[in-house]
Design a protein around this motif. Structure first.
Motif, PDB file in Angstrom:
ATOM      1  N   THR A  88       2.977   1.398  -3.413  1.00 40.74           N
ATOM      2  CA  THR A  88       2.138   1.630  -4.594  1.00 40.74           C
ATOM      3  C   THR A  88       1.599   3.053  -4.623  1.00 40.74           C
ATOM      4  O   THR A  88       1.650   3.724  -5.670  1.00 40.74           O
TER       5      THR A  88
ATOM      6  N   SER B 281      -6.984  -0.318  -1.600  1.00 43.42           N
ATOM      7  CA  SER B 281      -5.817  -1.134  -1.896  1.00 43.42           C
ATOM      8  C   SER B 281      -5.520  -2.111  -0.760  1.00 43.42           C
ATOM      9  O   SER B 281      -5.130  -3.256  -1.005  1.00 43.42           O
TER      10      SER B 281
ATOM     11  N   GLN C 295       2.093  -7.423  -6.605  1.00 46.44           N
ATOM     12  CA  GLN C 295       0.958  -6.602  -6.187  1.00 46.44           C
ATOM     13  C   GLN C 295       1.199  -5.125  -6.513  1.00 46.44           C
ATOM     14  O   GLN C 295       0.269  -4.417  -6.940  1.00 46.44           O
ATOM     15  N   THR C 296       2.408  -4.654  -6.327  1.00 49.87           N
ATOM     16  CA  THR C 296       2.718  -3.254  -6.629  1.00 49.87           C
ATOM     17  C   THR C 296       2.633  -2.996  -8.120  1.00 49.87           C
ATOM     18  O   THR C 296       2.061  -1.988  -8.561  1.00 49.87           O
TER      19      THR C 296
ATOM     20  N   GLY D 149      -0.975  -2.867  -9.386  1.00 47.32           N
ATOM     21  CA  GLY D 149      -1.864  -1.875  -8.797  1.00 47.32           C
ATOM     22  C   GLY D 149      -1.529  -0.448  -9.124  1.00 47.32           C
ATOM     23  O   GLY D 149      -2.398   0.425  -9.092  1.00 47.32           O
TER      24      GLY D 149
ATOM     25  N   VAL E   2       0.835  -1.204   0.000  1.00 49.43           N
ATOM     26  CA  VAL E   2       0.000   0.000   0.000  1.00 49.43           C
ATOM     27  C   VAL E   2       0.869   1.253   0.000  1.00 49.43           C
ATOM     28  O   VAL E   2       0.650   2.190  -0.791  1.00 49.43           O
TER      29      VAL E   2
ATOM     30  N   TRP F 286      -8.015  -4.945  -1.229  1.00 47.91           N
ATOM     31  CA  TRP F 286      -7.719  -5.777  -2.400  1.00 47.91           C
ATOM     32  C   TRP F 286      -6.491  -6.654  -2.166  1.00 47.91           C
ATOM     33  O   TRP F 286      -6.510  -7.849  -2.451  1.00 47.91           O
TER      34      TRP F 286
ATOM     35  N   TYR G 217      -4.018   3.260  -9.788  1.00 48.45           N
ATOM     36  CA  TYR G 217      -3.924   4.357  -8.826  1.00 48.45           C
ATOM     37  C   TYR G 217      -3.399   5.624  -9.484  1.00 48.45           C
ATOM     38  O   TYR G 217      -3.822   6.730  -9.122  1.00 48.45           O
TER      39      TYR G 217
END
Length: 288
Positions: free
Chosen positions: A97, A215, A158-159, A162, A94, A218, A166
């Motif tokens: 990202t 985020s 994940q980064t 995502g 989080v 998710w 964003y």
């Protein structure tokens, strides 16, 4: 129209309005009950003993309550280790990202970057790809890079998947900020980093709070990428650990329900903490 007919027709409008309002509240209440009923069933089941469920059935009225189910799921079922793994992945994801997305959105929205529209469309288009077609390439790439079955690999995946979405969202918020604010800061001697850190970023706080809650939810609830780049049981997040918990306690639904409550608790806490900012961010995005 005569005065008598107008007087007769006027009270009918408030009556219809009250009836429509009452019908809306009844319908919304019924939907809320249907939505909350499974959650209440899971909560009650997580507090019931196995003997109670075996004797009276899963949908019966509870006759006993115990907290031992949470101890079994937490210690014997491996939920403690899995929850730590989930937090070790979710929190850095989080922060990283949103930091990358905020800097990229600032550059694309406040400066004349070449091909910025194409870059935005490319980032958005990457999020439109079905993740299922990327499972094998991501798994093979993590093996070639030597990071397969590690938490940093999951953080990177994940980064990477995502940040594009964003950037697209934050770009719309930052672009709506009046240019005169940035121009005044530049006249006062502020550089690009000072403009970003002291002016643009605070004004984007509602959007950042909303995206933080989304985020976190998710990433914390993700299962697909976890089972793609991880193999060891000791490194699995809590969503994958729930599958193992169900296999370990096949017929003990009280322990499985307790594990589900443990898995849902962090996301509920984050949403309640950022609820005010989350709603403000959505309303601000709707206006803009």
């Amino acid at each position: 129209m005569s005065a008598t007919s107008a007087t007769t027709a006027t009270p009918a409008v408030p009556r219809r309005k009250r009836a429509a309002t009452a019908g809306f509240h009844l319908g919304a209440g019924a939907l809320a009950v249907l939505w909350l009923l499974p959650i209440a069933l899971v909560l009650v089941t997580s507090l019931r003993s196995f003997d109670d469920i075996a004797a009276h059935g899963l949908g019966s009225r509870p006759h006993s309550f115990t907290l031992d189910n949470f101890r079994q799921a937490w210690v014997d079922g491996g939920q403690q280790r899995a929850l730590i793994n989930s937090l070790l992945v979710t929190v850095p994801c989080v922060l990283l990202t949103l930091a990358l997305a905020a800097m990229a959105a600032f550059a694309l929205s406040r400066y004349d970057v070449p091909f910025r529209r194409a870059l935005l469309l490319l980032m958005l288009g990457g999020n439109l790809l079905p993740p299922q077609i990327l499972l094998i390439p991501v798994s093979k790439l993590s093996e070639l890079m030597g990071v397969y079955d590690t938490l940093p690999a999951l953080i990177g995946v994940q980064t990477g998947f995502g940040v594009g979405f964003y950037v697209f969202v934050l770009h719309g918020f930052m672009r709506a900020i009046p240019a005169e604010i940035q121009q005044a800061a530049v006249v006062d001697g502020a550089g690009p980093w000072q403009v970003f850190w002291r002016i643009i970023l605070p004004l984007t706080r509602p959007a950042l709070a909303a995206l933080s809650a989304l985020s976190f939810t998710w990433i914390f609830n993700d299962l697909l990428w976890a089972i793609t780049v991880l193999r060891s049981d000791t490194k699995m997040p809590i969503t994958a650990a729930l599958i193992g918990l169900q296999g370990q306690y096949v017929s003990m639904w009280n322990v499985v329900a307790a594990g589900s409550v443990i898995a849902a608790a962090p996301t509920v806490a984050v949403f309640l903490r950022f609820q005010r900012h989350f709603v403000a961010g959505l309303n601000l995005g709707a206006v803009k």
